[in-house]
Design a protein around this motif. Structure first.
Motif, short mmCIF file in Angstrom:
data_model
loop_
_atom_site.label_atom_id
_atom_site.label_comp_id
_atom_site.label_asym_id
_atom_site.label_seq_id
_atom_site.Cartn_x
_atom_site.Cartn_y
_atom_site.Cartn_z
N GLY A 24 0.82 -1.20 0.00
CA GLY A 24 0.00 0.00 0.00
C GLY A 24 0.86 1.26 0.00
O GLY A 24 0.53 2.25 -0.66
N THR A 25 1.94 1.21 0.74
CA THR A 25 2.86 2.35 0.79
C THR A 25 3.33 2.73 -0.61
O THR A 25 3.31 3.90 -1.00
CB THR A 25 4.10 1.99 1.65
N ASP A 66 -7.54 6.62 -1.09
CA ASP A 66 -6.67 5.55 -0.61
C ASP A 66 -7.59 4.45 -0.09
O ASP A 66 -8.10 4.51 1.03
CB ASP A 66 -5.75 6.07 0.49
N LYS A 104 -3.56 -4.61 0.83
CA LYS A 104 -4.28 -5.51 1.74
C LYS A 104 -5.15 -6.55 1.00
O LYS A 104 -4.61 -7.51 0.52
CB LYS A 104 -5.05 -4.69 2.77
C1 LIG Z 1 -2.11 -0.16 5.47
C2 LIG Z 1 -2.36 1.10 4.76
C3 LIG Z 1 -1.41 1.66 3.89
C4 LIG Z 1 -0.04 1.10 3.74
O1 LIG Z 1 -0.04 -0.19 3.18
P1 LIG Z 1 1.22 -1.14 3.44
O2 LIG Z 1 0.91 -2.35 2.62
O3 LIG Z 1 1.27 -1.39 4.91
O4 LIG Z 1 2.41 -0.42 2.97
C5 LIG Z 1 -1.77 2.76 3.15
N1 LIG Z 1 -2.99 3.32 3.27
C6 LIG Z 1 -3.93 2.82 4.11
C7 LIG Z 1 -5.27 3.45 4.16
C8 LIG Z 1 -3.63 1.71 4.90
O5 LIG Z 1 -4.55 1.25 5.75
#
Ligand SMILES: *Cc1c(COP(=O)(O)O)cnc(C)c1O
Length: 425
Positions: free
Chosen positions: A115-116, A237, A265
């Motif tokens: 997600g990052t 996001d 996720k």
């Molecule tokens: C978990 C999360 C991220 C980051 O994702 P990672 O896979 O941990 O890098 C970014 N945005 C939101 C809304 C998240 O919950």
């Protein structure tokens, strides 16, 4: 000493805090994190053989429960064909087609590994596309750990962001502006001052990293209108909300379209996967077509794609999963709220569909400031009471409870009765 204690004891000498992601360390609630050995359905079992009803669900990916047989099978089959090639594969096309068919605002998508990475890349694309530098984010929203996003608040919304972490130069956050969640006026204020310099507004369409904070009616629509008016891009996001509130995420649930969307996720079903996508004209900025550089050695990894494709396909083909999951969430969090009221407590219960949490405060929680009024000492006590009763919540006040398709009403009733006994003890 338990086996978890032994492992943690050694882990802290080898890994910062003993963990590979900070929240796992139980830092805000105290005690020893449980080291997990295996998981099945709604349960996970630690190295001491204790089984917990799990409400972390890997922070969302386990929407179908742990170890789903079809997902497991597709991963096993993919493994046999080789773990990675660093060359194009059919699975990447299948995944891209799936996402573009499922999410109306997305015509083109790029896979990444977290997600990052998805957020970092989407922000770069927004800047490249608009030729502007500033980004508006909301206090209390988490968007991964890239430099520009590590800002909680400037000193007041009218100043540039101050880094929230050591090692982030002020230069990296000077273009990050902070607004208050659910407060359109704070966004308008920023736009009236910097309107022509703002590349994008990034938001969690449901705040899920300050506890659960739903958008007020009109908030997301208002952001859409402001972005359109000023020619800035709206980035949802959806790393948590994507494929959770419904197959088409928060944008489908609330009926508001973003220009760019980030996923993580659920999209990887437990494998390290992220993605970002949007309209073609925007996504054509990305290399090798355009001049916004973004790459990844393991991006689109065939084993990870196999897991994600199978999970998304199951979710797409069985819309009743969402009906049941959201109905279960409404039922569970509704009962919880009523039970808390009946017990004469003034705690808050916030929820949207299968995401929810208790805040130990008498204030309605609608933004970061009100979320922070929650009594975190009380949360720690509640968390450990639940853990002692073999119910594993996310180890922080500011995390959601993730319900999955594998949690039954019987199990949720049991959780309610444990919370009741906590209140009456
Ligand atoms: C978990 C999360 C991220 C980051 O994702 P990672 O896979 O941990 O890098 C970014 N945005 C939101 C809304 C998240 O919950």
């Amino acid at each position: 000493m338990t086996k978890s204690e032994e492992l943690f004891h050694e882990a802290v000498t080898l890994i910062p805090g003993g963990v590979n992601s900070p929240v796992r360390a139980f830092g805000s609630i105290g005690g020893t994190p449980r080291f997990i050995d295996h998981a099945q359905g709604a349960y996970m079992t630690d190295v001491d053989g204790i089984t917990y009803l799990d409400f972390i669900g890997s922070w969302g990916p386990m929407i179908l429960g742990h170890n789903h047989p079809q997902i497991l099978k597709s991963v096993e089959e993919a493994c046999k064909k080789g773990l990675s090639y660093g060359a194009a594969t059919e699975k990447e096309v299948i995944m891209a087609r799936l996402i573009c068919e499922i999410v109306p605002s997305i015509e083109m998508v790029r896979m990444v590994n977290s997600g990052t990475e998805a957020v970092m890349s989407a922000v770069r694309v927004a800047r490249g596309y608009t030729g502007r530098n500033k980004i508006v984010k909301f206090m209390g929203c988490y968007h991964g750990h890239s430099d520009a996003m590590l800002v909680k608040a400037g000193s007041g919304v009218m100043t540039s962001g101050i880094p929230d972490s050591a090692g982030v130069p002020a230069g990296c956050t000077q273009d990050t502006l902070s607004a208050n969640y659910n407060d359109l006026d704070s966004v308008k204020e920023l736009f009236s001052k910097f309107g022509q310099e703002i590349a994008a507004v990034i938001v969690e369409p449901v705040g899920a990293n300050m506890g659960v904070v739903p958008p007020k009616p009109g908030f997301l629509e208002g952001l859409r209108a402001i972005c359109t008016k000023y020619g800035a891009l709206l980035i949802f996001d959806e790393v948590i909300t994507g494929f959770r509130l419904g197959i088409d995420g928060a944008q489908g649930y609330y009926g508001v379209q973003s220009d760019l969307t980030t996923f993580g996720k659920i999209i990887g079903a437990g494998m390290p996967v992220g993605a970002y996508g949007g309209r073609k004209e925007i996504m054509r900025q990305v290399s090798p077509v355009g001049n916004v550089y973004q790459a990844g050695t393991l991006s689109g990894n065939p084993v990870a794609m196999a897991a994600g494709i199978t999970q998304l396909t199951i979710l797409r083909d069985h819309p009743q999963i969402y009906r049941e999951l959201n109905e279960k969430g409404d039922w569970f969090f509704g009962k919880l709220k009523k039970m808390i009221e009946d017990a004469g407590k003034s705690w808050q219960v916030n929820h949207v569909g299968s995401l929810g949490c208790i805040f130990f405060t008498d204030q309605h929680v609608t933004d970061y400031a009100s979320a922070k009024t929650s009594d975190t000492v009380k949360f720690a006590e509640y968390f450990h009471y639940m853990l002692d009763h073999q119910i594993h919540l996310g180890p922080s006040q500011f995390e959601a409870m993730f319900l999955s398709a594998a949690h039954t009403k019987e199990e949720l009733k049991e959780v309610l009765s444990v919370i009741k006994s906590y209140m009456n003890r």
